[in-house]
Design a protein around this motif. Structure first.
Motif, short mmCIF file in Angstrom:
data_model
loop_
_atom_site.label_atom_id
_atom_site.label_comp_id
_atom_site.label_asym_id
_atom_site.label_seq_id
_atom_site.Cartn_x
_atom_site.Cartn_y
_atom_site.Cartn_z
N GLY A 46 0.90 -1.17 0.08
CA GLY A 46 -0.13 -0.27 0.10
C GLY A 46 0.80 1.25 0.20
O GLY A 46 0.45 2.28 -0.61
N ALA A 47 2.03 1.29 0.53
CA ALA A 47 2.79 2.24 0.62
C ALA A 47 3.75 2.71 -0.65
O ALA A 47 3.72 3.88 -1.17
CB ALA A 47 3.93 2.30 1.93
N VAL A 48 4.15 1.43 -1.36
CA VAL A 48 4.81 1.82 -2.59
C VAL A 48 4.50 1.01 -3.78
O VAL A 48 5.17 1.00 -4.91
CB VAL A 48 6.46 1.47 -2.15
CG1 VAL A 48 7.08 2.19 -0.91
CG2 VAL A 48 6.61 -0.07 -1.80
N LEU A 116 7.05 -10.84 -0.14
CA LEU A 116 7.42 -9.41 -0.42
C LEU A 116 8.04 -9.21 -1.82
O LEU A 116 7.73 -8.51 -2.42
CB LEU A 116 8.33 -8.89 0.65
CG LEU A 116 7.60 -8.55 1.85
CD1 LEU A 116 8.69 -8.14 3.12
CD2 LEU A 116 6.85 -7.27 1.93
N VAL A 117 9.02 -10.25 -2.06
CA VAL A 117 9.78 -9.81 -3.46
C VAL A 117 8.91 -10.20 -4.63
O VAL A 117 8.86 -9.48 -5.56
CB VAL A 117 11.00 -10.96 -3.38
CG1 VAL A 117 11.52 -10.89 -4.60
CG2 VAL A 117 11.94 -10.51 -2.32
N ASP A 123 4.32 -5.31 -8.53
CA ASP A 123 4.06 -3.81 -8.42
C ASP A 123 4.90 -2.95 -9.36
O ASP A 123 4.50 -2.13 -10.40
CB ASP A 123 4.20 -3.55 -7.11
CG ASP A 123 3.06 -3.83 -6.28
OD1 ASP A 123 2.10 -3.81 -6.86
OD2 ASP A 123 3.46 -4.12 -5.05
N TYR A 124 6.41 -3.33 -9.44
CA TYR A 124 7.42 -2.65 -10.44
C TYR A 124 7.07 -3.11 -11.72
O TYR A 124 7.26 -1.80 -12.54
CB TYR A 124 8.57 -3.40 -9.87
CG TYR A 124 9.88 -2.70 -10.90
CD1 TYR A 124 10.10 -1.52 -10.61
CD2 TYR A 124 10.42 -3.25 -11.90
CE1 TYR A 124 11.21 -0.88 -11.45
CE2 TYR A 124 11.38 -2.72 -12.72
CZ TYR A 124 11.79 -1.59 -12.60
OH TYR A 124 12.64 -0.97 -13.17
N ASP A 125 6.60 -4.16 -12.09
CA ASP A 125 6.17 -4.38 -13.42
C ASP A 125 4.99 -3.48 -13.84
O ASP A 125 4.92 -2.80 -14.97
CB ASP A 125 5.89 -5.71 -13.85
CG ASP A 125 5.45 -5.99 -15.18
OD1 ASP A 125 6.40 -6.07 -15.99
OD2 ASP A 125 4.38 -6.47 -15.54
N VAL A 159 13.04 2.24 -4.60
CA VAL A 159 12.22 2.25 -3.62
C VAL A 159 11.67 0.82 -3.17
O VAL A 159 11.47 0.55 -1.89
CB VAL A 159 10.86 3.16 -4.09
CG1 VAL A 159 9.68 2.97 -3.32
CG2 VAL A 159 11.21 4.59 -4.15
N HIS A 160 11.20 0.25 -4.33
CA HIS A 160 10.80 -1.14 -3.98
C HIS A 160 12.13 -2.15 -3.14
O HIS A 160 11.71 -2.53 -2.24
CB HIS A 160 10.37 -1.85 -5.18
CG HIS A 160 9.20 -1.50 -5.82
ND1 HIS A 160 8.16 -1.81 -5.01
CD2 HIS A 160 9.00 -1.02 -7.04
CE1 HIS A 160 7.11 -1.41 -5.64
NE2 HIS A 160 7.44 -0.73 -6.83
N LEU A 161 13.22 -1.80 -3.66
CA LEU A 161 14.31 -2.39 -2.93
C LEU A 161 14.35 -2.17 -1.19
O LEU A 161 14.61 -3.09 -0.38
CB LEU A 161 15.66 -2.31 -3.58
CG LEU A 161 16.85 -3.05 -3.02
CD1 LEU A 161 16.73 -4.61 -3.23
CD2 LEU A 161 18.08 -2.55 -3.78
N ARG A 162 14.32 -0.86 -0.98
CA ARG A 162 14.34 -0.33 0.23
C ARG A 162 13.03 -1.02 0.99
O ARG A 162 13.21 -1.44 2.43
CB ARG A 162 14.48 1.18 0.47
CG ARG A 162 15.75 1.64 0.24
CD ARG A 162 15.97 3.02 0.30
NE ARG A 162 14.96 3.79 -0.35
CZ ARG A 162 15.15 4.74 -1.41
NH1 ARG A 162 16.51 4.31 -2.03
NH2 ARG A 162 14.37 5.52 -1.97
#
Length: 212
Positions: A46-48, A116-117, A123-125, A159-162
């Motif tokens: 929800g955050a990123v 999570l990964v 999400d990144y896609d 952002v996703h990595l952090r």
């Protein structure tokens, strides 16, 4: 075989016999860790994450948590199996129970981090596709220079990595606390209580309850 050696052999056999797994404890651990780590995943998403996937967070949390329960159950069983190979066939002493509990929390955190990964990749896609659509009319960047869509994708990746690292750390901390609390609440047992301890066998042998 002498009468004196029979009790010691019986006690040694009891120490070497693996105790029956407390399936209720396994189920409780799997469900609690699944819903706790599912909450962390939902919060991170929800955050990123992609906006399209963050419309109904409660429904998503319940769905993803329920879907993860079997994976967490397998993780708990695998951790108990490895703990028996590492510490011995029985997990009854306090140190062995603590060690097994830490392994269970670690195994659950591996499952939570994997979820999570996978969620972050999805999400990144979606976000990359949206970024490409929004910048279709922009001029291409010079070779070797990361600007425009490239810079946006790189920033989103960071952002996703952090977020994944933070979520993984939260999973570990939450799982350690929850596993410790559940095991303590159930009397510090990971095996069924009706399994007779080696110490009980020795005590009975002293009282002459065992036959030669």
């Amino acid at each position: 075989m002498s009468l004196a050696s029979a009790p010691s052999l019986e006690a040694d056999r009891a120490r070497r016999t693996p105790g029956a797994v407390a399936w209720t404890t396994v189920a409780v651990l799997a469900v609690v860790m699944a819903f706790a780590d599912g909450f962390v995943l939902t919060a991170v998403q929800g955050a990123v994450g992609a906006i399209a996937r963050a419309q109904e967070p409660v429904t998503y949390w319940l769905w993803i948590s329920a879907a993860l329960v079997p994976a967490f159950a397998l993780a708990v069983l695998a951790a108990i199996y490895y703990a028996r190979r590492l510490f011995g066939p029985t997990l009854r002493s306090p140190l062995r129970v603590v060690g097994a509990g830490l392994l269970i929390a670690l195994a659950g955190s591996v499952v939570g981090t994997a979820a999570l990964v996978v969620s972050a990749i999805h999400d990144y896609d979606q976000q990359s596709q949206m970024s490409s659509t929004m910048q279709m009319d922009s001029s291409p960047a010079p070779p070797g220079v990361c600007t425009g869509e490239c810079a946006a994708d790189q920033a989103q990746y960071d952002v996703h990595l952090r977020a994944a690292r933070l979520g993984s750390a939260l999973d570990i901390g939450v799982n350690v606390v929850l596993v410790g609390w559940i095991v303590a609440f159930r009397g510090g047992r990971l095996e069924r209580p009706e399994v007779e301890r080696a110490g009980d066998v020795e005590e009975r042998s002293r009282r002459g309850d065992l036959n030669p």
